[in-house]
Design an enzyme around this catalytic site. Structure first.
Site, short mmCIF file in Angstrom:
data_model
loop_
_atom_site.label_atom_id
_atom_site.label_comp_id
_atom_site.label_asym_id
_atom_site.label_seq_id
_atom_site.Cartn_x
_atom_site.Cartn_y
_atom_site.Cartn_z
N LYS A 197 0.86 -1.18 0.00
CA LYS A 197 0.00 0.00 0.00
C LYS A 197 0.90 1.23 0.00
O LYS A 197 1.72 1.41 0.91
CB LYS A 197 -0.90 0.02 1.23
CG LYS A 197 -2.01 1.05 1.15
CD LYS A 197 -3.04 0.71 0.07
CE LYS A 197 -4.37 0.31 0.64
NZ LYS A 197 -5.26 -0.33 -0.33
N THR A 251 -3.39 -5.25 0.99
CA THR A 251 -2.79 -3.92 1.14
C THR A 251 -3.66 -3.07 2.07
O THR A 251 -3.15 -2.17 2.74
CB THR A 251 -2.60 -3.23 -0.23
OG1 THR A 251 -3.86 -2.94 -0.82
CG2 THR A 251 -1.77 -4.10 -1.16
N ARG A 257 28.85 31.98 -12.66
CA ARG A 257 27.48 31.62 -13.02
C ARG A 257 26.69 31.36 -11.74
O ARG A 257 27.26 31.22 -10.66
CB ARG A 257 27.45 30.38 -13.92
CG ARG A 257 28.00 29.13 -13.27
CD ARG A 257 27.74 27.87 -14.12
NE ARG A 257 28.25 26.67 -13.43
CZ ARG A 257 28.07 25.43 -13.84
NH1 ARG A 257 27.42 25.19 -14.96
NH2 ARG A 257 28.55 24.39 -13.15
N GLN A 313 29.52 18.46 -10.23
CA GLN A 313 30.06 17.20 -9.72
C GLN A 313 30.95 17.46 -8.50
O GLN A 313 30.92 16.71 -7.52
CB GLN A 313 30.88 16.48 -10.80
CG GLN A 313 30.05 15.77 -11.86
CD GLN A 313 29.75 16.64 -13.06
OE1 GLN A 313 29.70 17.88 -12.96
NE2 GLN A 313 29.52 16.03 -14.20
N HIS A 373 19.30 25.36 -14.47
CA HIS A 373 20.01 26.39 -15.22
C HIS A 373 19.38 27.77 -15.06
O HIS A 373 18.18 27.93 -15.22
CB HIS A 373 20.05 26.04 -16.71
CG HIS A 373 20.67 24.71 -17.00
ND1 HIS A 373 21.91 24.34 -16.55
CD2 HIS A 373 20.20 23.65 -17.70
CE1 HIS A 373 22.19 23.12 -16.97
NE2 HIS A 373 21.17 22.67 -17.68
#
Lengths: 283, 283, 283, 283
Positions: A12, A57, A174, A218, A246
């Site tokens: 469930k 369930t 950025r 990264q 972005h």
């Protein structure tokens, strides 16, 4: 060639359990989304529809709510109690997975003072847990999701290879923004202060995100995962999924305007998606 | 104990590529969501931010669009071309995964005739593909999602164990509804008629769903997976994730009304979730 | 009977503008979703497709971004500047509506101190503004949305009429939860301290929600709207849309358990929806 | 200046009613989302929390389901029955609004024949109705939503004014795509063949969308609305909200490739939004 049943599980999903703890006038709220998934000796129901080994369930749902009556406590403990219940009470169930999302609430101020029983959903991110129990061993994975963060500078991206399809200019400044989805596997399901581990892991992720001068998402990911491992000894492994949300610098030159890192367009799709695991070296 | 980088991948997700093929006046439309994920020798960017091995996700996006210029064809072939490009052109990339969703469109009727260049999004479900290539071997997984189906009868559920938390009554007639998410792994990436395989798999899923007198959603799942394997010899394995979209018979007795299987409440959460794999026995 | 064009408007919706203000090392972030909608002398484009009076929606988008270059400030002022620009510069445009959502961010702590340029999305709710300008008169409506609040007690509901379809028991203690969507119309577009007005309105809504012992969500709504009017003299009218996010006490009696207001099921649909306007009496 | 209650309404939103009509073995399915909103003499509950004039939203829900027992028929009729019930049975209720969404299902083929009781959700768009009744007069508005359409050519956009913020090039061939949201007001609530009116309106919208050589989305909107009025005499007014789902031609020139209207990027935000009403001239 014969056809056979492979891996399977059922349960469930998305039981929306809210518990109010009343310590006199002062209440606390726990707001969960609990999903149960069981597997075991389920050949019969798949092949013939015989359900004598299928814990309904609906029964799983009832168990989730009934177990909340005695108190929830840390979601990892609650999940462990549920997972053990399903496996230990049903011979046909060999493995239980309980996935929990815990939504954050903050106490409201009313009349200038922290309210006793008024709350607002807050933005700290959703705490998650995944508990797996197979009758012998329990594994606990904690996590965090729905937490969007942004560095408005101290992020560069350059030095990447340029092939015939590369048009991206290099940048020395950025915006770096992401929605953090993190999970962390605990080395053991015993003896962990779950609440403290979560708080420390969350703070570590944010501190590393904000404090890392970044040359790639990264690198930030690795710093975030490492920081968690450094600060929470019980955690063996951290996995992060970080969309690169972005923010494109708007080109205003057609209007005679420069744009020194001030006006950006927040794009929806496509987006970068950086995923990685950082773990302790057990070699 | 040292901290190290584990599994990792990165890429550009959700590139929304639309291609119009113009065969004279008669157009065809291909509407895709393409996600690329690459892995390989990515230690440097994680540890130091040196990006000389990191094919920019922007370049991946450009490649996705540029490769659409020469024609897309079957999405499995398009994915294979892209995956091979990324691995074969970049020494640092050791594995590429390309995930594609293909949204269905139907030709409009205009002035009583099939239009040449007018279309409406249709409801047949989204065709999916996942292509993995590691420089030597390509693996193709097809699939289908976003397809909601319902049987208004011929579904029972009884004979399940009753423990202290079981309250669900047995039923000999219920609505069985689900949103199909299926994936199927092809034994080989070569020599398959992808379009025919998809059409046959889709038709098999629907035919088995509708044609199975069901004693559990698991039984229906197994029937659906088996039918695909019976009808598409190139498919080795089918995985299905089937939410049980509960339709609860409304209790109208308080209003002096019976309800012989006519009025239902379609519930949101919680829902059952039945997941399983059906495969050829290669023992 | 002839067919004619009625009310119409057009524009560019959901421009996602992010602005970074850099005051030395310390940055501030403004994160907006801006929608423009213009109307005026638009008969031609509807009837013949002649576009000489149609300021392109792409131009509207460019204007939104270009105007952010000079600084955004309070969103109400930014919206006023934009609305006036569109009407005053284009004879064919007789009315401009600018709708703005402003997403909240909180400054991260990094290294134990408030960061200079690191932020996390926070949960205080989205601030909204709707500015309308017709060449003579500007009207400003402020607002708040995406703010979910809950009282875990001090809410009753009883005394409602009981007809043949009424089964709901009366309750003297329930959870009262809602997601606040509020808008407030300012009497004038001039001379308002927009930031202070928003902060006071928001605090008033929360204080009244938490501080009202409630016999109906309507009563709470009226208290919330009144409190805003009492505390912000510039506001003429407050409109609230409050879904009653039902939390149903779980019946655990089948398991031999009581449930004294502790365990609840948070339901999705259906939900109550209470909508109302509270205004100054100008009779 | 005194504070007073203005416009207000309340009700139960999003009741998910599913009805199965069983004509022997052959079933039909009706899948609705029904929202009720009532207004009237509601001063007391707002000011003091006295609820003796407040028909509970739970009772409204019960009424919605109970009225489905006798059969639903056309959603406009079902909505009229509900709206009249609320106003006519409760002196304090002076106006009822019932909003209905009807989700489309198609009969599955099973074993090569149309199934008796197996269905799949289809993509024809959601049929909507809004019924308002004030004790004397009923007004019915029909509609259609969730229907995405696209012309791959025969769309131009040029001749628009160029101000200092205009950069958009003119185009003589573009994709024109939108998600249709339409509502149509009927001149009378009596004597209308609702099903035929809907089918004709829907077909008119699609035929006009596909068949109009377009110089602006406004022109297409007007053509769509006019066509409905021409073909359905009972409809007095059509309102359309048409997002311009931009498909941008991808610039592949950096890769030495042309792109003669073949490869597009489907953008999310921002988007144009064209809204207008077309009506019969009753002057």
């Amino acid at each position: 060639m014969a056809i056979v049943l492979g891996e399977n599980q059922y349960g469930k999903a998305e039981n929306r359990v809210v518990r109010i703890d009343r310590d006199g006038e002062r209440h606390r709220i726990t707001d969960l989304n609990v999903s149960v998934s069981l597997s075991g000796d389920m050949i019969d129901t798949h092949l013939t529809g015989a359900n004598d080994k299928v814990l309904a369930t609906d029964t799983q749902k009832n168990t989730v709510f009934a177990f909340a009556r005695e108190g929830i406590g840390e979601i990892e403990d609650y999940g462990l109690r549920l997972a053990r219940r399903f496996v230990d009470s049903q011979p046909s169930i060999h493995r239980a997975r309980v996935r929990i999302e815990s939504f954050p609430w903050a106490r409201l101020e009313v009349g200038g003072k922290p309210a006793h029983h008024s709350f607002a959903r807050s933005g700290e991110g959703t705490r998650t847990a995944l508990i797996t129990y197979d009758g012998e061993r329990a594994e606990v994975t904690g996590g965090l999701t729905d937490l969007t963060v942004l560095n408005s500078t101290d992020s560069e991206f350059w030095g990447f290879p340029r092939d015939e399809y590369t048009t991206l200019p290099e940048t020395r400044d950025r915006i770096l923004a992401t929605a953090v989805s993190a999970t962390w596997r605990f080395a053991s399901a015993d003896g962990v202060d779950w609440g403290k581990a979560f708080d420390t892991a969350r703070a570590s992720l944010l501190d590393a995100f904000g404090g890392t001068y970044s040359y790639s998402l990264q690198q930030t990911l690795y710093a975030m995962g490492s920081r968690v491992l450094e600060n929470v000894p019980e955690i063996a492994e951290v996995s992060l999924s970080l969309p690169n949300k972005h923010h494109f610098l708007t080109d205003l030159s057609a209007f005679g305007l420069d744009n020194p890192g001030e006006v950006f367009h927040a794009a929806d799709r496509p987006y970068g998606l950086i995923e990685g695991t950082v773990r302790r070296d057990d070699s």
